[in-house]
Design a protein around this motif. Structure first.
Motif, PDB file in Angstrom:
ATOM      1  N   GLY A  42       0.790  -1.225   0.000  1.00  0.00           N
ATOM      2  CA  GLY A  42       0.000   0.000   0.000  1.00  0.00           C
ATOM      3  C   GLY A  42       0.823   1.277   0.000  1.00  0.00           C
ATOM      4  O   GLY A  42       0.274   2.371   0.018  1.00  0.00           O
ATOM      5  N   SER A  43       2.136   1.157  -0.019  1.00  0.00           N
ATOM      6  CA  SER A  43       3.009   2.336   0.016  1.00  0.00           C
ATOM      7  C   SER A  43       3.074   3.009  -1.356  1.00  0.00           C
ATOM      8  O   SER A  43       2.815   2.382  -2.385  1.00  0.00           O
ATOM      9  CB  SER A  43       4.416   1.930   0.460  1.00  0.00           C
ATOM     10  OG  SER A  43       5.004   1.066  -0.491  1.00  0.00           O
ATOM     11  N   PRO A  44       3.443   4.307  -1.398  1.00  0.00           N
ATOM     12  CA  PRO A  44       3.574   5.013  -2.670  1.00  0.00           C
ATOM     13  C   PRO A  44       4.603   4.331  -3.575  1.00  0.00           C
ATOM     14  O   PRO A  44       5.623   3.821  -3.098  1.00  0.00           O
ATOM     15  CB  PRO A  44       4.052   6.408  -2.260  1.00  0.00           C
ATOM     16  CG  PRO A  44       3.584   6.570  -0.852  1.00  0.00           C
ATOM     17  CD  PRO A  44       3.674   5.199  -0.248  1.00  0.00           C
ATOM     18  N   ALA A  45       4.315   4.342  -4.869  1.00  0.00           N
ATOM     19  CA  ALA A  45       5.170   3.643  -5.827  1.00  0.00           C
ATOM     20  C   ALA A  45       5.291   4.434  -7.120  1.00  0.00           C
ATOM     21  O   ALA A  45       4.483   5.317  -7.412  1.00  0.00           O
ATOM     22  CB  ALA A  45       4.591   2.260  -6.123  1.00  0.00           C
ATOM     23  N   TYR A  63       8.484   0.518  -5.075  1.00  0.00           N
ATOM     24  CA  TYR A  63       7.535   0.971  -4.054  1.00  0.00           C
ATOM     25  C   TYR A  63       8.256   1.293  -2.752  1.00  0.00           C
ATOM     26  O   TYR A  63       9.482   1.248  -2.684  1.00  0.00           O
ATOM     27  CB  TYR A  63       6.446  -0.080  -3.842  1.00  0.00           C
ATOM     28  CG  TYR A  63       6.944  -1.383  -3.260  1.00  0.00           C
ATOM     29  CD1 TYR A  63       6.803  -1.648  -1.909  1.00  0.00           C
ATOM     30  CD2 TYR A  63       7.555  -2.347  -4.055  1.00  0.00           C
ATOM     31  CE1 TYR A  63       7.260  -2.843  -1.362  1.00  0.00           C
ATOM     32  CE2 TYR A  63       8.014  -3.533  -3.527  1.00  0.00           C
ATOM     33  CZ  TYR A  63       7.860  -3.772  -2.178  1.00  0.00           C
ATOM     34  OH  TYR A  63       8.319  -4.946  -1.636  1.00  0.00           O
ATOM     35  N   GLY A  64       7.483   1.686  -1.753  1.00  0.00           N
ATOM     36  CA  GLY A  64       8.078   2.042  -0.470  1.00  0.00           C
ATOM     37  C   GLY A  64       8.787   3.381  -0.533  1.00  0.00           C
ATOM     38  O   GLY A  64       9.749   3.620   0.183  1.00  0.00           O
ATOM     39  N   LEU A  65       8.308   4.252  -1.411  1.00  0.00           N
ATOM     40  CA  LEU A  65       8.920   5.566  -1.588  1.00  0.00           C
ATOM     41  C   LEU A  65       8.216   6.605  -0.719  1.00  0.00           C
ATOM     42  O   LEU A  65       7.013   6.477  -0.448  1.00  0.00           O
ATOM     43  CB  LEU A  65       8.839   5.977  -3.060  1.00  0.00           C
ATOM     44  CG  LEU A  65       9.551   5.036  -4.033  1.00  0.00           C
ATOM     45  CD1 LEU A  65       9.191   5.372  -5.467  1.00  0.00           C
ATOM     46  CD2 LEU A  65      11.048   5.086  -3.817  1.00  0.00           C
ATOM     47  N   PRO A  66       8.921   7.647  -0.303  1.00  0.00           N
ATOM     48  CA  PRO A  66       8.275   8.708   0.463  1.00  0.00           C
ATOM     49  C   PRO A  66       7.192   9.394  -0.382  1.00  0.00           C
ATOM     50  O   PRO A  66       7.423   9.702  -1.564  1.00  0.00           O
ATOM     51  CB  PRO A  66       9.412   9.680   0.783  1.00  0.00           C
ATOM     52  CG  PRO A  66      10.674   8.892   0.621  1.00  0.00           C
ATOM     53  CD  PRO A  66      10.371   7.863  -0.425  1.00  0.00           C
ATOM     54  N   ALA A  67       6.038   9.643   0.213  1.00  0.00           N
ATOM     55  CA  ALA A  67       4.921  10.264  -0.503  1.00  0.00           C
ATOM     56  C   ALA A  67       5.311  11.631  -1.066  1.00  0.00           C
ATOM     57  O   ALA A  67       4.902  11.980  -2.177  1.00  0.00           O
ATOM     58  CB  ALA A  67       3.708  10.376   0.414  1.00  0.00           C
ATOM     59  N   ASP A  68       6.119  12.393  -0.321  1.00  0.00           N
ATOM     60  CA  ASP A  68       6.499  13.720  -0.810  1.00  0.00           C
ATOM     61  C   ASP A  68       7.395  13.621  -2.046  1.00  0.00           C
ATOM     62  O   ASP A  68       7.313  14.450  -2.950  1.00  0.00           O
ATOM     63  CB  ASP A  68       7.156  14.556   0.288  1.00  0.00           C
ATOM     64  CG  ASP A  68       8.436  13.937   0.831  1.00  0.00           C
ATOM     65  OD1 ASP A  68       8.522  12.700   0.917  1.00  0.00           O
ATOM     66  OD2 ASP A  68       9.353  14.711   1.183  1.00  0.00           O
ATOM     67  N   PHE A  69       8.227  12.592  -2.137  1.00  0.00           N
ATOM     68  CA  PHE A  69       9.058  12.410  -3.324  1.00  0.00           C
ATOM     69  C   PHE A  69       8.185  12.058  -4.528  1.00  0.00           C
ATOM     70  O   PHE A  69       8.372  12.610  -5.614  1.00  0.00           O
ATOM     71  CB  PHE A  69      10.124  11.332  -3.115  1.00  0.00           C
ATOM     72  CG  PHE A  69      10.979  11.138  -4.331  1.00  0.00           C
ATOM     73  CD1 PHE A  69      11.995  12.034  -4.622  1.00  0.00           C
ATOM     74  CD2 PHE A  69      10.748  10.093  -5.208  1.00  0.00           C
ATOM     75  CE1 PHE A  69      12.766  11.878  -5.768  1.00  0.00           C
ATOM     76  CE2 PHE A  69      11.509   9.939  -6.350  1.00  0.00           C
ATOM     77  CZ  PHE A  69      12.524  10.836  -6.630  1.00  0.00           C
ATOM     78  N   VAL A  70       7.234  11.158  -4.342  1.00  0.00           N
ATOM     79  CA  VAL A  70       6.333  10.779  -5.444  1.00  0.00           C
ATOM     80  C   VAL A  70       5.551  12.009  -5.917  1.00  0.00           C
ATOM     81  O   VAL A  70       5.358  12.204  -7.122  1.00  0.00           O
ATOM     82  CB  VAL A  70       5.394   9.630  -5.020  1.00  0.00           C
ATOM     83  CG1 VAL A  70       4.358   9.353  -6.088  1.00  0.00           C
ATOM     84  CG2 VAL A  70       6.212   8.366  -4.743  1.00  0.00           C
TER      85      VAL A  70
END
Length: 89
Positions: A42-45, A63-70
């Motif tokens: 469910g993490s940002p990808a 996946y598993g990226l910081p939401a702000d980076f995405v």
């Protein structure tokens, strides 16, 4: 079915480096059909593709990226120079 190729910023940084060293241009997709991409947890990808060298560096989902980076990827669109600086490359 998604092809997961890595988790976290370090996996993304490594993939971008491989793509650039192979002579390709990294591209990123944060949304598909208006929906944000998510990892199996469910993490940002991001969907990543190595334009021009896909036969050498395969793409897939990281996946598993910081939401702000995405979110910055969505804003930067195709500006690979800005994203490379964000990744410290």
């Amino acid at each position: 079915m998604a092809k997961y190729i890595g988790r976290g910023i370090e996996a993304l940084r490594s993939w971008v480096r491989k793509c650039i060293e192979a002579g390709g241009t990294p591209t990123f997709v944060a949304e598909y059909a208006g929906r944000p991409l998510k990892g199996p947890d469910g993490s940002p990808a991001l969907l990543v593709r190595c334009f021009g060298k896909a036969d050498v560096v395969s793409g897939g989902t990281i996946y598993g990226l910081p939401a702000d980076f995405v979110e910055r990827v969505k804003v930067a669109k195709k500006d690979i120079q800005t994203l490379a600086r964000e990744l410290g490359l």
